[in-house]
Design a protein around this motif. Structure first.
Motif, short mmCIF file in Angstrom:
data_model
loop_
_atom_site.label_atom_id
_atom_site.label_comp_id
_atom_site.label_asym_id
_atom_site.label_seq_id
_atom_site.Cartn_x
_atom_site.Cartn_y
_atom_site.Cartn_z
N VAL A 163 0.82 -1.25 -0.11
CA VAL A 163 -0.12 0.09 -0.04
C VAL A 163 0.94 1.37 0.06
O VAL A 163 0.69 2.09 -0.77
CB VAL A 163 -1.00 0.07 1.11
CG1 VAL A 163 -1.75 1.34 1.34
CG2 VAL A 163 -1.91 -1.22 1.06
N VAL A 164 1.97 1.43 0.96
CA VAL A 164 2.90 2.41 0.88
C VAL A 164 3.44 3.02 -0.42
O VAL A 164 3.55 3.74 -0.94
CB VAL A 164 3.65 2.24 2.07
CG1 VAL A 164 4.79 3.41 1.98
CG2 VAL A 164 3.00 2.44 3.43
N LEU A 165 3.95 1.72 -1.08
CA LEU A 165 4.78 2.04 -2.39
C LEU A 165 3.83 2.60 -3.44
O LEU A 165 4.17 3.12 -4.24
CB LEU A 165 5.47 0.59 -2.66
CG LEU A 165 6.42 0.07 -1.74
CD1 LEU A 165 7.13 -1.28 -2.14
CD2 LEU A 165 8.00 1.30 -1.89
N ALA A 166 2.47 1.51 -3.58
CA ALA A 166 1.92 1.89 -4.45
C ALA A 166 1.14 3.38 -4.37
O ALA A 166 0.88 4.10 -5.26
CB ALA A 166 0.49 0.98 -4.58
N LEU A 167 1.02 3.79 -3.18
CA LEU A 167 0.45 5.22 -2.66
C LEU A 167 1.24 6.33 -3.10
O LEU A 167 1.15 7.23 -3.89
CB LEU A 167 0.19 5.40 -1.27
CG LEU A 167 0.03 6.82 -0.57
CD1 LEU A 167 -1.20 7.11 -1.33
CD2 LEU A 167 0.12 6.56 0.97
N PHE A 168 2.73 5.94 -2.99
CA PHE A 168 3.87 6.91 -3.19
C PHE A 168 3.87 6.94 -4.80
O PHE A 168 4.18 8.04 -5.45
CB PHE A 168 5.05 6.79 -2.64
CG PHE A 168 4.96 7.53 -1.02
CD1 PHE A 168 5.53 8.72 -0.91
CD2 PHE A 168 4.72 6.39 0.11
CE1 PHE A 168 5.39 9.35 0.33
CE2 PHE A 168 4.76 7.09 1.15
CZ PHE A 168 5.23 8.54 1.28
N ASP B 42 2.68 10.15 -9.66
CA ASP B 42 1.77 10.14 -10.80
C ASP B 42 0.94 11.39 -10.77
O ASP B 42 0.74 12.08 -11.60
CB ASP B 42 0.76 8.90 -10.67
CG ASP B 42 1.41 7.80 -11.93
OD1 ASP B 42 2.42 8.01 -12.36
OD2 ASP B 42 0.75 6.66 -11.84
N GLY B 43 0.07 11.53 -9.74
CA GLY B 43 -0.82 12.69 -9.59
C GLY B 43 -0.14 14.26 -9.83
O GLY B 43 -0.37 14.82 -10.34
N TYR B 44 1.26 14.11 -9.09
CA TYR B 44 2.10 15.22 -9.37
C TYR B 44 2.49 15.75 -10.70
O TYR B 44 2.36 16.74 -11.19
CB TYR B 44 3.36 15.11 -8.32
CG TYR B 44 4.18 16.29 -8.64
CD1 TYR B 44 4.29 17.49 -7.62
CD2 TYR B 44 5.16 16.36 -9.70
CE1 TYR B 44 5.03 18.53 -7.74
CE2 TYR B 44 6.23 17.21 -9.75
CZ TYR B 44 6.04 18.44 -8.70
OH TYR B 44 6.96 19.58 -8.93
N ASP B 45 3.06 14.40 -11.61
CA ASP B 45 3.33 14.81 -12.83
C ASP B 45 2.43 14.94 -13.83
O ASP B 45 2.61 15.97 -14.64
CB ASP B 45 3.86 13.25 -13.26
CG ASP B 45 5.21 13.04 -12.58
OD1 ASP B 45 5.80 13.63 -11.69
OD2 ASP B 45 5.82 11.79 -12.66
N LEU B 46 1.21 14.60 -13.56
CA LEU B 46 0.08 15.09 -14.39
C LEU B 46 -0.37 16.38 -14.14
O LEU B 46 -0.68 16.94 -15.23
CB LEU B 46 -1.01 13.91 -14.65
CG LEU B 46 -0.63 12.50 -15.35
CD1 LEU B 46 -1.84 11.64 -14.65
CD2 LEU B 46 -0.57 12.93 -16.48
N ILE C 238 -7.09 4.28 -0.30
CA ILE C 238 -6.01 4.88 0.24
C ILE C 238 -4.99 5.07 -0.87
O ILE C 238 -4.32 6.23 -0.99
CB ILE C 238 -5.43 4.03 1.15
CG1 ILE C 238 -6.41 4.22 2.37
CG2 ILE C 238 -3.83 4.53 1.79
CD1 ILE C 238 -5.88 2.93 3.80
N VAL C 239 -4.63 4.22 -1.78
CA VAL C 239 -3.54 4.10 -2.69
C VAL C 239 -4.16 5.22 -3.78
O VAL C 239 -3.12 6.03 -4.09
CB VAL C 239 -3.28 2.80 -3.10
CG1 VAL C 239 -2.75 2.89 -4.69
CG2 VAL C 239 -2.85 1.74 -2.33
N TYR C 240 -5.33 5.19 -4.30
CA TYR C 240 -5.57 6.08 -5.13
C TYR C 240 -5.70 7.55 -4.95
O TYR C 240 -5.83 8.50 -5.84
CB TYR C 240 -6.82 5.65 -6.24
CG TYR C 240 -6.66 4.46 -7.04
CD1 TYR C 240 -6.01 5.04 -8.48
CD2 TYR C 240 -6.59 3.07 -6.88
CE1 TYR C 240 -5.59 4.00 -9.48
CE2 TYR C 240 -6.31 2.25 -7.84
CZ TYR C 240 -5.91 2.80 -9.06
OH TYR C 240 -5.47 1.78 -10.11
N SER C 241 -5.99 7.66 -3.54
CA SER C 241 -5.86 9.04 -2.97
C SER C 241 -4.73 9.88 -3.19
O SER C 241 -4.22 10.70 -3.05
CB SER C 241 -6.33 9.22 -1.57
OG SER C 241 -5.04 8.53 -0.88
N GLY C 242 -3.59 8.82 -3.61
CA GLY C 242 -2.21 9.51 -3.90
C GLY C 242 -2.32 10.35 -5.08
O GLY C 242 -1.54 11.30 -5.24
#
Length: 448
Positions: free
Chosen positions: A31-36, A41-45, A161-165
């Motif tokens: 979960v932590v690795l996928a979250l970060f 991803d969100g930052y880049d886009l 939790i993960v896709y809230s990244g």
């Protein structure tokens, strides 16, 4: 008088307790690795939306950029996401989730680094497409692997939790732009997006296991048992037999990957893809153009970026709260309700509310747009069986990117076409209504 032996007796740990401890550690790492990964991803886009006003007002950066060109540039990355997600869905169901995720981490990081060196509109756009390929592969694979590691009764929460990244990364992009854009320029913001290649990728290589459920679905039982023993993740039970009355339906139910999606799951796959496209139209129209729209409404540059911060903060908090409801009851009505909340809150933006109320409404818009998209990924990841789950999430992320491509272009058309702010928000509210209807029409999954 004898002395009592004071030595402590250590009770042996039961095999079940040891397995549960291993599973907890594994789930936390996944979960932590996928979250970060999805934070970056969100930052880049979304970092593009934080710098688009710079491009519009300063042709010395990458050349002359009109609102129409800005919308096209915003769409190139999302078109890359579409292609990358659809390709990854096929690949991940055949070679595994882990390999695809590792490649994706490196791919989009290199793309961001090279993008930071571009000096023309054409090369900037080309590298945005290249970066999007890696982003799409990661977004498409993450939901599948997380849902397959998540404990029962917590799948929607873990996926949320993960896709809230993604909105967290959007939030980070806005905050970094507020603090650092004036000091390091847009190129520095893009260099930050390249950090996963030296941070996240090495950790994921060491700590991200392959999905046990995927290995079982591919008949690789010896590998599944080895990873199960090492991680504490239980080997899943055999998938249910097809609830079908004919041999033809049974064959369709047993198919893997894209064949499974477009035979047995044809109707829900179409509806879920359209719902995702509708949701991502809202997500990227707002994340790309909300700062510019608020500039035109009279707010200064930092004030307009603050709306982007509130939008994505509302998405994160709202999705996490709503995911617990989805795990307890059913994700479908929760997703439909959140689409409806998004439509209503976007409409409320047209009523000229005071600043404090306006910020609260924007936070609710975040739940009804980016937050709803997060919940939709959880819905999709738990809807399909394991041997076509990767393709299902990839379809949702990939086909949905048609909406991601359309969102910035739609915003550019409305912003550059002389339409009022009210008209822009009315159009986006209608998209929220459409998302509600599409979600309601999705039939029950075969396992119910």
């Amino acid at each position: 008088m004898s002395l009592t032996d004071s030595r402590t007796v250590v009770m042996p740990i039961s095999p079940e307790a040891e397995r549960a401890a291993k599973q907890l550690r594994t789930v936390i790492w996944v979960v932590v690795l996928a979250l970060f990964g999805l934070i970056f991803d969100g930052y880049d886009l979304v970092v593009y939306g934080a710098v688009v006003s710079t491009f519009l007002r300063d042709p010395s950066q990458i050349g002359a950029v009109t609102p129409s060109i800005a919308g096209q540039l915003g769409s190139y990355a999302l078109f890359g996401v579409l292609v990358g997600a659809l390709l990854a869905g096929t690949v991940a169901d055949y070679i595994g989730r882990r390999k695809v995720m590792l490649i994706a981490y490196g791919w989009f990081s290199v793309g961001m680094a090279v993008t930071a060196t571009m000096s023309t509109v054409a090369t900037f756009g080309a590298m945005r497409f290249f970066t999007g390929l890696g982003v799409g592969a990661l977004v498409a694979t993450t939901g599948a692997i997380v849902s397959e590691f998540a404990p029962k009764g917590k799948k929607n929460l873990c996926v949320a939790i993960v896709y809230s990244g993604v909105p967290l990364g959007s939030l980070m992009a806005a905050l970094v732009a507020i603090v650092l854009l004036g000091h390091m320029g847009w190129r520095g913001l893009f260099w930050i997006g390249a950090l996963p290649v030296i941070t996240l990728l090495p950790l994921a290589y060491l700590k991200m296991p392959e999905s046990v459920a995927w290995l079982v679905s591919r008949g690789r039982l010896d590998e599944a048992r080895e990873i199960s023993a090492r991680t504490g993740v239980e080997i899943p039970e055999a998938p249910p037999t097809a609830p079908a009355d004919t041999a033809k339906q049974s064959v369709a139910y047993s198919r893997s990957g894209w064949l499974g999606l477009f035979s047995y799951y044809a109707l829900p796959t179409l509806l879920l893809g359209l719902a995702s496209a509708t949701g991502l139209t809202l997500v990227y129209a707002l994340n790309t153009w909300l700062p510019e729209l608020m500039l035109r409404a009279g707010f200064n540059a930092k004030g307009s970026l603050s709306f982007l911060v509130v939008l994505n903060a509302g998405a994160v908090i709202g999705a996490l709260l709503a995911s617990k409801v989805a795990d307890r009851f059913n994700p479908k009505p929760v997703v439909a309700a959140c689409f409806a909340i998004g439509a209503l809150s976007i409409y409320l933006l047209t009523l000229g509310a005071p600043l404090g109320v306006l910020l609260a409404i924007v936070a609710i818009v975040g739940l009804g747009t980016s937050g709803t998209q997060t919940l939709l990924y959880g819905f999709v990841a738990t809807y399909y069986r394991a041997n076509c789950r990767g393709a299902g999430v990839a379809w949702c992320a990939g086909f949905g990117r048609l909406g991601g491509v359309a969102g910035p272009m739609l915003g550019g058309y409305l912003a550059g076409g002389g339409f009022t702010l009210e008209t822009t928000f009315y159009v986006l509210a209608c998209a929220g209504v459409l998302g509600t209807l599409l979600t309601i029409l999705v039939p029950r999954p075969a396992s119910e």
